[in-house]
Enzyme design. Sequence first.
Site, short mmCIF file in Angstrom:
data_model
loop_
_atom_site.label_atom_id
_atom_site.label_comp_id
_atom_site.label_asym_id
_atom_site.label_seq_id
_atom_site.Cartn_x
_atom_site.Cartn_y
_atom_site.Cartn_z
N ARG A 1 86.02 44.60 67.33
CA ARG A 1 85.27 43.61 68.11
C ARG A 1 84.32 42.88 67.19
NH1 ARG A 1 81.42 45.97 71.94
NH2 ARG A 1 79.93 45.21 70.42
N GLY B 1 75.91 51.42 67.15
CA GLY B 1 75.58 51.85 68.51
C GLY B 1 74.31 51.24 69.07
P1 ADP Z 1 75.09 47.78 66.04
O1 ADP Z 1 76.24 48.20 65.20
O2 ADP Z 1 74.05 48.83 66.18
O3 ADP Z 1 75.52 47.18 67.34
P2 ADP Z 1 74.28 45.06 65.36
O4 ADP Z 1 74.34 44.45 64.02
O5 ADP Z 1 75.27 44.56 66.35
O6 ADP Z 1 74.37 46.64 65.18
O7 ADP Z 1 72.84 44.86 65.95
C1 ADP Z 1 72.49 45.30 67.24
C2 ADP Z 1 71.89 44.17 68.04
O8 ADP Z 1 70.79 43.60 67.32
C3 ADP Z 1 72.83 42.99 68.29
O9 ADP Z 1 73.64 43.22 69.42
C4 ADP Z 1 71.84 41.86 68.49
O10 ADP Z 1 71.31 41.88 69.81
C5 ADP Z 1 70.72 42.20 67.52
N1 ADP Z 1 70.96 41.53 66.22
C6 ADP Z 1 71.69 42.00 65.20
N2 ADP Z 1 71.71 41.13 64.17
C7 ADP Z 1 71.00 40.07 64.56
C8 ADP Z 1 70.64 38.83 63.94
N3 ADP Z 1 71.04 38.55 62.71
N4 ADP Z 1 69.85 37.97 64.64
C9 ADP Z 1 69.43 38.28 65.88
N5 ADP Z 1 69.73 39.44 66.52
C10 ADP Z 1 70.50 40.33 65.88
MG MG Z 2 78.27 47.90 65.67
MG MG Z 3 76.54 45.43 67.66
#
Ligand code: ADP
Ligand code: MG
Ligand code: MG
Length: 474
Positions: A128, A369
């Site tokens: 995803r 997560g």
């Molecule tokens: P995980 O693997 O824990 O889901 P993510 O990289 O998806 O890690 O980060 C979790 C959440 O943090 C995302 O779903 C988003 O809401 C927020 N987030 C992550 N990266 C960004 C970014 N570059 N700018 C704004 N929000 C972010």
């Molecule tokens: Mg992730």
């Molecule tokens: Mg994520």
Amino acid sequence: MEVSRLQPCIQLQLSNEEFQNIIDKAKDWALMHGISIRSKEAFNKNQVQVLPFTLLPSAFPRKNFEKAKNIQVLLNELIHKVAHNHSFLSNSLKSTIDADPFTAKLFSIYETVHKEGYGQTISVGLLRSDYMLHENEIKQVELNTIASSFGGIATVTSRYHKYILSELGHADKIEHVPENNPISGLCKGLTYAWKLYDNNQAVILFIVESITYNICDQRFHEFEIRKLNPNIKVIRQSLRDLVPVTKLGPNNELIVGNQVVSVVYFRSGYEVEAYPTDEEWSVRLLIERSRAIKCPSIQYHLAGTKKIQQSLAYPNALDIFLKETGIIKEIQEVFAGLYSLEFNDEGDAIIEKAKADPQKYVLKPQREGGGNNIYNENIREQLESMKFLEERTGWILMDRLYPPVQKNYIVRAQNEPFEKHSLSLFDVVSELGIYGVVIGDHENIMYNECVGHILRTKPSNENEGGIAAGNVQT
Ligand code: ADP
Ligand code: MG
Ligand code: MG
């Protein structure tokens, strides 16, 4: 900073009583169709409660949605190739392994099976790729290669949004809710892998947490597999459960109790808590050594780390994997700025920049997560505390994305405050996820599809926290 806005798909003009009725109806529909989760506060196997969801579909611009969908098969191919490139994985993760014991453990399993020779060369990726809109462009937040969740709930939520638009007298808007059936596509991938294994008696093993809250999403996969092929048996075990009952057969078959496993689908195992003792790590190694087809295999798991995402954003990194400059450009366009915190001039410089302007960045460890990233003032503190420590190379910095805000109602299990303020709209932002399926070995890709989407929506003042939702495009 000026906040960009999207128009909501419809404006509600309801009396308080009508509004209460529609919320009741929405909740009942959600509960009856599986937009649900077990309570974390009061866990009870006999009960689920609604997963937070938006009353209305959130808007998302069609052009950007199509772009994200169209690019998915290219990302599938890219990640497949990354997962099979030993030197790229090793070089990119080198300093991370020194800094982060969890990634180091995963990597040591990878090195072991790589040296021994893989028990199974085929991998299944249920991916995803997540995006936020930023200045009218989609930018990738991350690409998940393990436990890519909500494929089942996203399928149902798209149906829910069609239902609620019709209930609200806006049936004309239904055509704007795109067709969406990721659960079918994801499970076709798993059943395709089951067929490749070529043993009618062999089961599909779901590896789950010891206590599973997100039961509704995972069971959708199980039920869909059974629907696609009633001959396929699905079993569910945690890594802990597997410890006493798992072994390898004479031809490296993965045997659980007395059953041969054809496909292992990890819905746990990406989190530190899944490995409380060395025994869980030993089981993970056993699985990776086995002939079972893994979703994901250890190399796919590593290819989904934040560090690999950051390594792929280096200017010429994609040239290693893809030939066509047009395709490389298309992929690079969706990458946000990503920065390594290695001990060198660039690493030092980006740390200073982020400390000076923390709201422009997100600080990320190698975790999955949700709930692990660091934002705003806390970035400064965290960077300061690890500036001279090896630990810093286990993290990456990323440009912070500021998606456009829109209004929507959020329906939750505990709804009292919403009912009291029944007609107040929340400012929300959305994150689009595109599901992809890729199956292949080190030489070939035999299956490569884009299978659907999810739009998760959260209050705009929360850093993280996803809510299941569907979407209407404008
Ligand atoms: P995980 O693997 O824990 O889901 P993510 O990289 O998806 O890690 O980060 C979790 C959440 O943090 C995302 O779903 C988003 O809401 C927020 N987030 C992550 N990266 C960004 C970014 N570059 N700018 C704004 N929000 C972010
Ligand atoms: Mg992730
Ligand atoms: Mg994520």
